[in-house]
Design a protein around this motif. Structure first.
Motif, PDB file in Angstrom:
ATOM      1  N   UNK A  81       0.812  -1.213   0.000  1.00  0.00           N
ATOM      2  CA  UNK A  81       0.000   0.000   0.000  1.00  0.00           C
ATOM      3  C   UNK A  81       0.847   1.264   0.000  1.00  0.00           C
ATOM      4  N   UNK A  82       2.100   1.141   0.424  1.00  0.00           N
ATOM      5  CA  UNK A  82       2.996   2.297   0.499  1.00  0.00           C
ATOM      6  C   UNK A  82       3.794   2.496  -0.787  1.00  0.00           C
ATOM      7  N   UNK A  83       3.422   1.817  -1.866  1.00  0.00           N
ATOM      8  CA  UNK A  83       4.136   1.956  -3.131  1.00  0.00           C
ATOM      9  C   UNK A  83       3.986   3.378  -3.682  1.00  0.00           C
ATOM     10  N   UNK A  84       4.927   3.768  -4.538  1.00  0.00           N
ATOM     11  CA  UNK A  84       4.843   5.071  -5.189  1.00  0.00           C
ATOM     12  C   UNK A  84       3.600   5.154  -6.074  1.00  0.00           C
ATOM     13  N   UNK A  85       3.213   6.371  -6.397  1.00  0.00           N
ATOM     14  CA  UNK A  85       1.985   6.577  -7.164  1.00  0.00           C
ATOM     15  C   UNK A  85       2.003   5.845  -8.501  1.00  0.00           C
ATOM     16  N   UNK A  86       3.152   5.861  -9.193  1.00  0.00           N
ATOM     17  CA  UNK A  86       3.210   5.213 -10.499  1.00  0.00           C
ATOM     18  C   UNK A  86       3.246   3.693 -10.397  1.00  0.00           C
TER      19      UNK A  86
ATOM     20  N   UNK B 202      -3.728   8.056  -5.111  1.00  0.00           N
ATOM     21  CA  UNK B 202      -4.025   6.627  -5.119  1.00  0.00           C
ATOM     22  C   UNK B 202      -3.630   5.968  -3.801  1.00  0.00           C
ATOM     23  N   UNK B 203      -2.489   6.383  -3.255  1.00  0.00           N
ATOM     24  CA  UNK B 203      -2.037   5.799  -1.994  1.00  0.00           C
ATOM     25  C   UNK B 203      -3.020   6.116  -0.872  1.00  0.00           C
ATOM     26  N   UNK B 204      -3.438   7.381  -0.812  1.00  0.00           N
ATOM     27  CA  UNK B 204      -4.375   7.779   0.244  1.00  0.00           C
ATOM     28  C   UNK B 204      -5.731   7.114   0.058  1.00  0.00           C
ATOM     29  N   UNK B 205      -6.184   6.984  -1.171  1.00  0.00           N
ATOM     30  CA  UNK B 205      -7.457   6.314  -1.406  1.00  0.00           C
ATOM     31  C   UNK B 205      -7.420   4.878  -0.899  1.00  0.00           C
ATOM     32  N   UNK B 206      -6.305   4.188  -1.134  1.00  0.00           N
ATOM     33  CA  UNK B 206      -6.183   2.800  -0.678  1.00  0.00           C
ATOM     34  C   UNK B 206      -6.241   2.716   0.848  1.00  0.00           C
TER      35      UNK B 206
ATOM     36  N   UNK C 106     -14.901  13.641  -1.061  1.00  0.00           N
ATOM     37  CA  UNK C 106     -16.031  12.718  -0.950  1.00  0.00           C
ATOM     38  C   UNK C 106     -15.655  11.450  -0.193  1.00  0.00           C
ATOM     39  N   UNK C 107     -14.540  10.814  -0.587  1.00  0.00           N
ATOM     40  CA  UNK C 107     -14.134   9.565   0.065  1.00  0.00           C
ATOM     41  C   UNK C 107     -13.786   9.777   1.536  1.00  0.00           C
ATOM     42  N   UNK C 108     -12.955  10.776   1.908  1.00  0.00           N
ATOM     43  CA  UNK C 108     -12.691  10.998   3.338  1.00  0.00           C
ATOM     44  C   UNK C 108     -13.962  11.236   4.159  1.00  0.00           C
ATOM     45  N   UNK C 109     -14.906  12.000   3.602  1.00  0.00           N
ATOM     46  CA  UNK C 109     -16.149  12.260   4.331  1.00  0.00           C
ATOM     47  C   UNK C 109     -16.968  10.984   4.523  1.00  0.00           C
ATOM     48  N   UNK C 110     -16.995  10.136   3.493  1.00  0.00           N
ATOM     49  CA  UNK C 110     -17.732   8.874   3.604  1.00  0.00           C
ATOM     50  C   UNK C 110     -17.102   7.962   4.649  1.00  0.00           C
ATOM     51  N   UNK C 111     -15.756   7.908   4.662  1.00  0.00           N
ATOM     52  CA  UNK C 111     -15.064   7.073   5.646  1.00  0.00           C
ATOM     53  C   UNK C 111     -15.321   7.597   7.052  1.00  0.00           C
TER      54      UNK C 111
ATOM     55  N   UNK D 299       0.838   2.415  11.407  1.00  0.00           N
ATOM     56  CA  UNK D 299       1.587   2.292  10.151  1.00  0.00           C
ATOM     57  C   UNK D 299       0.752   2.810   8.980  1.00  0.00           C
ATOM     58  N   UNK D 300      -0.507   2.420   8.916  1.00  0.00           N
ATOM     59  CA  UNK D 300      -1.366   2.878   7.829  1.00  0.00           C
ATOM     60  C   UNK D 300      -1.590   4.381   7.901  1.00  0.00           C
ATOM     61  N   UNK D 301      -1.740   4.902   9.107  1.00  0.00           N
ATOM     62  CA  UNK D 301      -1.937   6.340   9.279  1.00  0.00           C
ATOM     63  C   UNK D 301      -0.717   7.118   8.784  1.00  0.00           C
ATOM     64  N   UNK D 302       0.473   6.611   9.078  1.00  0.00           N
ATOM     65  CA  UNK D 302       1.692   7.275   8.615  1.00  0.00           C
ATOM     66  C   UNK D 302       1.850   7.206   7.102  1.00  0.00           C
ATOM     67  N   UNK D 303       1.413   6.095   6.500  1.00  0.00           N
ATOM     68  CA  UNK D 303       1.479   5.976   5.040  1.00  0.00           C
ATOM     69  C   UNK D 303       0.585   7.033   4.381  1.00  0.00           C
ATOM     70  N   UNK D 304      -0.592   7.267   4.963  1.00  0.00           N
ATOM     71  CA  UNK D 304      -1.541   8.220   4.378  1.00  0.00           C
ATOM     72  C   UNK D 304      -1.097   9.667   4.540  1.00  0.00           C
ATOM     73  N   UNK D 305      -0.079   9.924   5.355  1.00  0.00           N
ATOM     74  CA  UNK D 305       0.392  11.307   5.519  1.00  0.00           C
ATOM     75  C   UNK D 305       1.136  11.796   4.285  1.00  0.00           C
ATOM     76  N   UNK D 306       1.748  10.877   3.541  1.00  0.00           N
ATOM     77  CA  UNK D 306       2.449  11.270   2.320  1.00  0.00           C
ATOM     78  C   UNK D 306       1.446  11.625   1.231  1.00  0.00           C
ATOM     79  N   UNK D 307       1.779  12.639   0.437  1.00  0.00           N
ATOM     80  CA  UNK D 307       0.905  13.032  -0.663  1.00  0.00           C
ATOM     81  C   UNK D 307       0.878  11.934  -1.716  1.00  0.00           C
ATOM     82  N   UNK D 308      -0.282  11.761  -2.314  1.00  0.00           N
ATOM     83  CA  UNK D 308      -0.466  10.730  -3.326  1.00  0.00           C
ATOM     84  C   UNK D 308      -1.929  10.298  -3.325  1.00  0.00           C
TER      85      UNK D 308
END
Length: 428
Positions: free
Chosen positions: A195-200, A277-281, A341-346, A266-275
């Motif tokens: 889940x922490x892979x680069x955007x590409x 697709x990564x944040x959506x996952x 939309x997705x953050x609000x739904x979550x 760990x997941x919370x820290x991954x979502x702190x990086x911009x991206x």
């Protein structure tokens, strides 16, 4: 079966060989099986014969399972899969694996293991060494290998109820986790790596399968945390977890015996990086947790999940405010689809699971901590300007360069939107 580039052709060839094998006598089958065995040890021609043999073993399983069960052929195949995958993983070149064929042998071995698991589940469940290699394949550089290894784990382990991980039962796939100390943590850590892979390098199918696996893992972690530990070892941040701030490290340090806290941190820290697709996952993963976990589990880790969600909503709000200030005809907020939309739904799912009172208290605490960190950063920058003027000047220059690049990128996007870069048709 190996050389053709057409997927449809390969599938047709496989069906044809399977049909032929199903109609042959045991004597002829033995002769062909011996050919496949000889090819499995032939490493010439770039390992083409080895790749052919491992696919043939899978076709033998599909066509004549009765033949494979005799003379310990299934056990021999399992040992060969262990040896082949182990060699391929140790020799893989992570810089060129996506360009060459170094991933194919591992992929075909996992495909054959998948077929073997459908036909001989109990034999596969006893092959702990093979499952240890499957867990390592979760971090293989090729997305197809990651997806297949993740699918193997999900298909065999997700069907078990959490209470089936209490003691070893060879008739259940849960015995795999119980026989390999710390394997539950290894799986969770490798899935977080995906889940922490680069955007590409983000692949939707891989992320979806990782979320499905983490959804059953978190419940097992909550009920049986000892399955995540090896003797003399404790949980902690990975070496590549550079996104963890001091507060998160301190929190995880205080709760070393809580694997669920480690996972959510760990997941919370991954979502702190911009991206995007990564944040959506990660946000979809939080939504899955809110669906499958007990309310007590969600409440204990609510602040950790709300922190990246609140961060994204603040970033989107600031971005919209800048856009509204620049445009002459501002669009009414909320008139179209938004990244919020997705953050609000979550967040709505988390509120429904934890209760409004707990949710609002945690959200207030998260916003308060965010403001405190922002004020602390401002004070540090102001102090740096007095204490180290050169570093402060360098910081301002870097900020100006980033702003120029951002403005240039925005101008190019506007031109591209107007069709400036598209080639105009010529009329003769």
């Amino acid at each position: 079966l190996v050389n053709d580039d057409c997927k449809k052709c390969k599938e047709s060839i496989g069906q044809c060989i399977t049909t032929l094998l199903s109609r042959l006598s045991a004597q002829v089958l033995q002769s062909l099986y011996e050919y496949a065995l000889r090819w499995s040890d032939d490493a010439t021609q770039g390992g083409q014969l080895q790749r052919t043999s491992i696919q043939l073993f899978g076709l033998f399983l599909d066509a004549r399972l009765d033949f494979m069960k005799k003379n310990k052929r299934v056990e021999i195949l399992v040992n060969y899969l262990v040896r082949r995958i182990e060699n391929e993983i140790s020799d893989v070149d992570h810089t060129n694996v996506l360009l060459g064929n170094e991933w194919e042998m591992v992929y075909f071995c996992l495909q054959t293991m998948e077929k073997l698991g459908l036909a001989q589940q109990t034999v596969i469940w006893k092959a702990t060494e093979l499952w240890g290699l499957v867990i390592k394949c979760l971090v293989h550089p090729h997305p197809w290998v990651r997806l297949l290894s993740s699918r193997l784990i999900q298909s065999h382990l997700s069907a078990n109820k959490p209470d089936q991980y209490e003691r070893i039962n060879d008739n259940l796939s849960s015995s795999i986790i119980l026989k390999i100390p710390g394997s539950l943590f290894e799986i969770a850590r490798n899935l977080c790596f995906q889940l922490n892979s680069d955007e590409d390098q983000q692949v939707e199918n891989v992320s979806t399968m990782a979320i499905k696996n983490l959804s059953w893992i978190i419940n097992v972690m909550d009920q049986y945390p000892h399955l995540c530990f090896k003797e003399g070892k404790s949980l902690g941040f990975d070496a590549d977890d550079s996104d963890a701030d001091d507060e998160s490290r301190e929190m995880c340090g205080d709760r070393q015996q809580d694997p669920v806290a480690w996972l959510v941190t760990r997941l919370s820290n991954i979502a702190k990086k911009r991206g995007i697709l990564r944040r959506e996952a990660i946000f979809k993963c939080f939504a899955a947790f809110a669906t499958v976990c007990e309310p007590s589990v969600v409440v204990r880790h609510l602040e950790l999940m709300l922190e990246p969600l609140n961060r994204v909503l603040i970033e989107i709000k600031h971005k919209e405010e800048r856009f509204m200030g620049r445009t002459r005809n501002p669009v009414v907020s909320g008139s179209g689809p938004s990244g919020a939309d997705l953050p609000n739904e979550v967040m709505q799912l988390l509120e429904d699971k934890s209760g409004t009172e707990e949710f609002m208290g945690s959200l207030t605490a998260v916003k308060s901590k965010a403001r405190e960190r922002k004020e602390t950063r401002k004070q540090q920058i102001a102090a740096e300007a007095i204490r180290n003027p050169e570093a402060a000047a360098k910081r301002r220059i870097d900020k100006q360069k980033k702003e120029k690049q951002r403005q240039k990128r925005r101008v190019e996007e506007k031109k591209r939107g107007r069709g400036v870069f598209t080639k105009k048709p010529r009329y003769l």
